[in-house]
Enzyme design. Structure first.
Site, PDB file in Angstrom:
ATOM      1  N   TYR A   1       1.226  -5.969  13.131  1.00 33.47           N
ATOM      2  CA  TYR A   1      -0.082  -5.206  12.285  1.00 33.47           C
ATOM      3  C   TYR A   1      -1.107  -4.673  13.408  1.00 33.47           C
ATOM      4  CZ  TYR A   1      -3.423  -4.191   9.310  1.00 33.47           C
ATOM      5  OH  TYR A   1      -4.515  -3.637   8.286  1.00 33.47           O
TER       6      TYR A   1
ATOM      7  N   ARG B   1      -3.987  -3.329  13.291  1.00 41.86           N
ATOM      8  CA  ARG B   1      -5.446  -3.323  13.134  1.00 41.86           C
ATOM      9  C   ARG B   1      -5.898  -4.921  13.590  1.00 41.86           C
ATOM     10  NH1 ARG B   1      -4.632  -0.391   8.503  1.00 41.86           N
ATOM     11  NH2 ARG B   1      -5.136   1.757   8.986  1.00 41.86           N
TER      12      ARG B   1
ATOM     13  N   GLU C   1      -9.793  -5.246   4.885  1.00 39.36           N
ATOM     14  CA  GLU C   1      -9.644  -4.030   3.949  1.00 39.36           C
ATOM     15  C   GLU C   1      -8.374  -4.335   2.977  1.00 39.36           C
ATOM     16  OE1 GLU C   1      -9.320   0.961   3.983  1.00 39.36           O
ATOM     17  OE2 GLU C   1      -9.004  -0.460   5.770  1.00 39.36           O
TER      18      GLU C   1
ATOM     19  N   HIS D   1      -5.095 -12.312  14.760  1.00 41.98           N
ATOM     20  CA  HIS D   1      -3.821 -12.952  14.252  1.00 41.98           C
ATOM     21  C   HIS D   1      -2.962 -12.814  15.491  1.00 41.98           C
ATOM     22  CE1 HIS D   1      -4.113  -8.468  12.949  1.00 41.98           C
ATOM     23  NE2 HIS D   1      -4.800  -8.892  12.204  1.00 41.98           N
TER      24      HIS D   1
ATOM     25  N   ASP E   1      -6.018  -7.877   6.809  1.00 41.79           N
ATOM     26  CA  ASP E   1      -7.331  -7.880   7.196  1.00 41.79           C
ATOM     27  C   ASP E   1      -8.201  -7.756   6.002  1.00 41.79           C
ATOM     28  OD1 ASP E   1      -6.569  -5.078   6.520  1.00 41.79           O
ATOM     29  OD2 ASP E   1      -7.071  -4.279   8.090  1.00 41.79           O
TER      30      ASP E   1
ATOM     31  N   ASP F   1      -2.369  -5.431   3.729  1.00 44.25           N
ATOM     32  CA  ASP F   1      -2.435  -5.930   4.868  1.00 44.25           C
ATOM     33  C   ASP F   1      -3.455  -7.143   4.834  1.00 44.25           C
ATOM     34  OD1 ASP F   1      -0.746  -3.571   5.629  1.00 44.25           O
ATOM     35  OD2 ASP F   1      -2.505  -2.455   6.216  1.00 44.25           O
TER      36      ASP F   1
ATOM     37  N   GLU G   1       0.823  -1.307  -0.040  1.00 43.45           N
ATOM     38  CA  GLU G   1      -0.151   0.057  -0.029  1.00 43.45           C
ATOM     39  C   GLU G   1       0.703   1.241   0.208  1.00 43.45           C
ATOM     40  OE1 GLU G   1      -2.287  -2.970   2.644  1.00 43.45           O
ATOM     41  OE2 GLU G   1      -0.369  -2.397   2.210  1.00 43.45           O
TER      42      GLU G   1
END
Length: 917
Positions: A325, A327, A104, A372, A102, A100, A13
């Protein structure tokens, strides 16, 4: 000519993440950044492809007549990035999507796959930390896209669009233009309003008690009155918040001022004796490692960072390989993390502080998912905070994460709670102490508290050694008045905690939700408290009356649970959307039915507890409205504008009466100006209180006026201060380098300015202890010598340089909406994923030029004549073939699935019925 060597293309990203990952990958791997999302639903009408304009559903961006097919477009600022990604893909022999892990991130990967349409093998590469071991492991364990996660994210996106774009236009018509509604946002706003309503309905109660200072064996300690004549003394919890009276059925003794003072005098000559001593062992266990929600809460409490700043900072730490990570809902630690934590404990604090066995935690929050691992320092060995090279808030946040993670593997803290009761005549006082027998994890970490005055868990309260029968001396007895307090307003931390507790939204979205609430004017942030606006009250009242489910916490939590079930394949996405939006009880039908029933006049009216008048929302903001007798003795309607910064929290009957009286009666003058003989008045306007010399007449339509400085209390204003304000701006003297210096009061507050001549001026804000009416030339020169700050007191994060054309320099700032570059009066936001470290002068120039051209285009649109509009319409009909061809480049959504038609495959187990929504 040699053909380019084939290589693996890895897409992430952001440039920061790309740089960190590249150092751990083989040399023939190319790593590029998508700069966040590469396509989305149309943000405005200008982004809707010509082929779809005019369709009833086009503004929604979702074709509700065709299985909720979303219409995805590539935003203007992402087209260049997409071209670069396609170009990079031409030389690749495989594509690795490393966004990522997740929902999103999975969605971004799917959009990239749909948009790039690669002809080479494609794999998904996931990891929760950016370290050499993690990247190597991820490279060997690639997988296919998880379409269930994509389903869940796309359903959320569509659902949020349906709610927002269906309700928001209704609010524009019934309350005020430009307002927005949201699936989670509106519930969060209601929580703020409910708390403010409770505060307005609150009735304070007064009560008294006694505090004494006692001395024994050369040591002093304090005691508090708990019983009198064998009856418990009243405290704050014994009163009813709505009446201010004692609760029914409460058997406590209310002590008034006179009784408290008489008792204090009487006890001065009484004998004091220790009647009981109780010691209780207590254990404090460490809290779990951070999740997204708890990190936001603690960062707000301890570091005073907003949720938005916390997530931005954590994102940077993750992308640079410092933390895992950020989130996540999980409090689980991997074996690697457990070992690293325990090594840190032993090395830093010693073996005696290490827990006897590894400690794991389990989730208690509703709808916990994305399990996770907890947020922790990255790697098999945790870097000590002072070895990271980090600075400022990056270092502070990393240290917070490091301490919390390490503390989770430390021994429990062992304490002894001590309670001593001392009797004097018929009164009993209690002294409480706390002794830390073994600090355990307190050595590393103590969880914060919303109340900054509250004592930390690790603070010991010592009491001298005593036995029953000891006779301490009372050296001081003090009667203390108390007043019950209204419920505390939400801070960002406490709002996040409440949202998570109720199962509303996802922790990863809380930062943007709170940011939107503040940015859209639903709330202001003052002293770390979220204070709802009049608009928030009006919108909440409308939604509560006509769409109660959409602002009900339980309904929203059930919706959240269903969306989570879609991600696991237990629920079909299409029937769920169909039931929510369509049908007799669907949102679309409900809005159409109720639109005609909603009276805009009532929707814009706010009746506040304790006010005899009402507040209304008008075109130019909130105003007061009240009926009162006019000069002719007849009742007339009086309207008075409320200052923009006024909130429901500020408005009481006294202030409302002052503003209305000024409007209906001739205002009382503060005094006269001795130089002109004119009277000076204190008045209230749209932009707040101000002073005025003389009155408005035909000869003097605009008399001299000056606003009151922010924070000034109108009721405390003197005629001397008013005259000083009316003399602004005032000359201070000459600058050593030439030019005049003066002090004044402007839109953004008090300032000093150096007029260099030829229109060039240099401003500095006056803050803190400096007073615009008293600042002198010496102090002004000191202020002007300080580095210039951006609007809102922001200092430039980075200076990129000056373009070759010799224009003003370009700087990077961090503002309320994120990072942006600034040149003169033009600001341009940095693309998603771009940081202050990444941006170059050339990229900044491009962004600023694009922003400048957008402003020019908007200006042209506003001045377009009817004739030119007709020409444009005619041109559209003659270039239909061209626009259709162009529309093909704007990707029409192929919703997540692998069906031939590109539709979302309904592969779930259970179908939600409309009645269950």
């Amino acid at each position: 000519m040699c053909s380019p060597v084939a290589q693996a293309l890895v897409i992430v990203e952001s440039p920061t993440k790309a740089r960190t990952i590249k150092s751990f990958l083989p040399k023939d791997f190319q790593v590029v950044a998508s700069m966040g999302h590469v396509r989305d639903l149309p943000n405005n009408a200008s982004e809707i492809p010509a082929a779809h304009k005019g369709q009833k559903w086009a503004n929604l961006g979702v074709n509700t007549t065709s299985d909720f097919e979303p219409l995805y477009v590539v935003p203007k600022d992402k087209k260049k990035i997409v071209r670069e990604l396609k170009s990079a893909l031409k030389n690749a022999d495989q594509l690795l999507l490393a966004t990522d892990e997740d929902r999103e991130g999975e969605s971004i990967s799917w959009h990239l796959l749909q948009l790039l349409n690669p002809k080479v093998p494609v794999k998904r590469m996931v990891f929760h930390e950016i370290t050499k071991d993690a990247i190597s492991k991820a490279l060997g364990q690639t997988r296919d896209l998880d379409m269930e996660l994509v389903h869940a994210q796309e359903t959320r996106r569509i659902l949020d669009r349906l709610v927002g774009y269906t309700l928001s236009p209704l609010l524009w018509k019934k309350v005020a233009w430009g307002l927005s509604a949201g699936r989670v946002q509106s519930v969060a706003v209601r929580l703020l309003v409910l708390r403010e309503r409770a505060r307005r309905a609150f009735r304070s109660a007064n009560y008294w008690d006694l505090k004494t200072t006692l001395e024994t064996g050369g040591s002093s300690f304090e005691g508090k009155l708990i019983t009198l004549d064998g009856q418990k003394v009243a405290s704050g919890i014994d009163f009813d918040d709505s009446t201010g009276l004692m609760k029914k059925g409460v058997n406590t003794r209310l002590i008034a001022e006179k009784e408290a003072k008489d008792l204090a005098k009487k006890l001065e000559t009484s004998e004091w004796s220790v009647s009981s001593i109780e010691e209780k062992p207590s254990i404090r266990r460490p809290v779990p490692p951070f999740t997204t929600s708890t990190l936001q809460q603690e960062s707000n409490r301890k570091l005073k960072l907003s949720t938005r700043d916390t997530m931005r900072c954590a994102q940077g730490l993750y992308e640079r390989g410092f933390i895992t990570y950020m989130r996540t809902d999980s409090v689980h630690l991997s074996e690697q993390a457990l070992n690293a934590s325990r090594k840190c404990v032993e090395a830093r604090y010693g073996k005696e502080y290490l827990s006897k066995s590894t400690r794991q935690f389990s989730n208690k929050s509703r709808n916990a998912q994305e399990a996770h691992e907890a947020i922790r320092p990255a790697g098999a060995t945790f870097k000590m905070p002072n070895q990271t090279g980090l600075e400022g808030r990056d270092l502070a946040l990393y240290e917070l994460i490091w301490k919390r993670t390490v503390a989770s593997q430390m021994e429990e803290a062992r304490l002894t709670m001590i309670s001593v009761e001392i009797k004097a005549d018929k009164a009993v006082f209690r002294s409480s102490g706390k002794r830390i027998d073994f600090p355990g994890f307190f050595r590393a970490y103590v969880e914060g508290n919303d109340d900054p005055e509250a004592a930390l868990e690790g603070q010991e309260v010592f009491l001298p050694k005593m036995v029953v029968g000891d006779k301490p001396n009372a050296t001081h007895i003090e009667p203390l008045p108390h007043q019950t307090q209204p419920p505390a307003r939400y801070s960002e931390a406490s709002l996040v905690k409440m949202l998570e507790k109720e199962g509303i939204g996802r922790p990863s979205t809380y930062a943007s939700i709170i940011g939107t609430i503040v940015d859209r004017g639903y709330s202001s942030l003052q002293n770390n408290s979220l204070i709802p606006s009049f608009t928030a009250f009006a919108v909440t009242a409308l939604l509560e009356e006509h769409f109660p489910d959409l602002v009900d916490t339980k309904f929203t939590a059930r919706m959240e649970s269903t969306l989570d079930e879609i991600s696991t394949g237990k629920v079909e996405w299409l029937p769920y959307l169909d039931g929510f939006y369509k049908g007799e009880s669907g949102l679309e039908t409900q809005v159409e039915k109720k639109e005609g029933d909603i009276d805009p006049g009532l929707s814009r009216t706010i009746a506040l507890e304790g006010l005899q008048c009402v507040v209304r929302i008008g075109r130019f903001g909130a105003y007061l409205e009240s009926k009162r007798l006019g000069e002719n003795g007849e009742e007339e309607l009086v309207k008075a504008t409320l200052p923009q910064e006024t909130t429901p929290a500020d408005l009481d009957e006294e202030k409302a009466e002052l503003i209305l009286k000024q409007k209906s009666d001739h205002p009382e003058p503060l005094g006269s100006d001795p130089e002109t003989g004119e009277e000076v008045y204190l008045l209230f306007g749209q932009y707040g209180p101000y002073v005025q010399r003389g009155q408005v007449t035909e000869e003097v339509p605009k008399p001299k006026r000056s606003s009151l400085p922010k924070g000034s209390k109108p009721e405390d204003l003197t005629i001397e201060e008013a005259l000083g304000l009316l003399k602004l701006p005032r000359a201070l003297g000459e600058h050593p380098d030439g030019g005049k210096i003066s002090a004044g009061l402007g839109r953004f507050g008090p300032y000093v300015v150096w007029n260099k001549g030829k229109g060039e001026k240099d401003y500095r804000s006056i803050r803190g202890d400096d007073d615009v009416l008293e600042v002198d030339l010496k102090r002004a020169l000191e202020l002007l010598a300080m580095p210039k700050r951006g609007r809102g007191g922001r200092t430039a994060l980075k200076e990129l340089g000056t373009p070759n054309d010799g224009a003003e320099k370009i700087q990077v700032y961090d503002g309320p909406y994120g990072l942006y570059v600034k040149q003169g009066k033009i600001n341009a936001s940095l693309p998603e994923g771009k940081t202050a470290d990444d941006i170059t002068l050339e990229e900044a120039i491009e962004l600023l030029e694009a922003k400048a051209s957008t402003k020019k285009t908007k200006g042209k649109k506003r001045t377009t004549s009817k004739k030119s509009v007709k020409k444009t319409t005619k041109a559209k009909t003659t270039t239909k073939a061209k626009t259709t061809t162009k529309a093909k480049t704007t990707t029409k959504a192929k919703t997540p699935a692998t069906t031939k038609s590109g539709r979302l495959r309904a592969s779930a187990v259970r179908v939600i019925k409309p009645g269950e929504i």
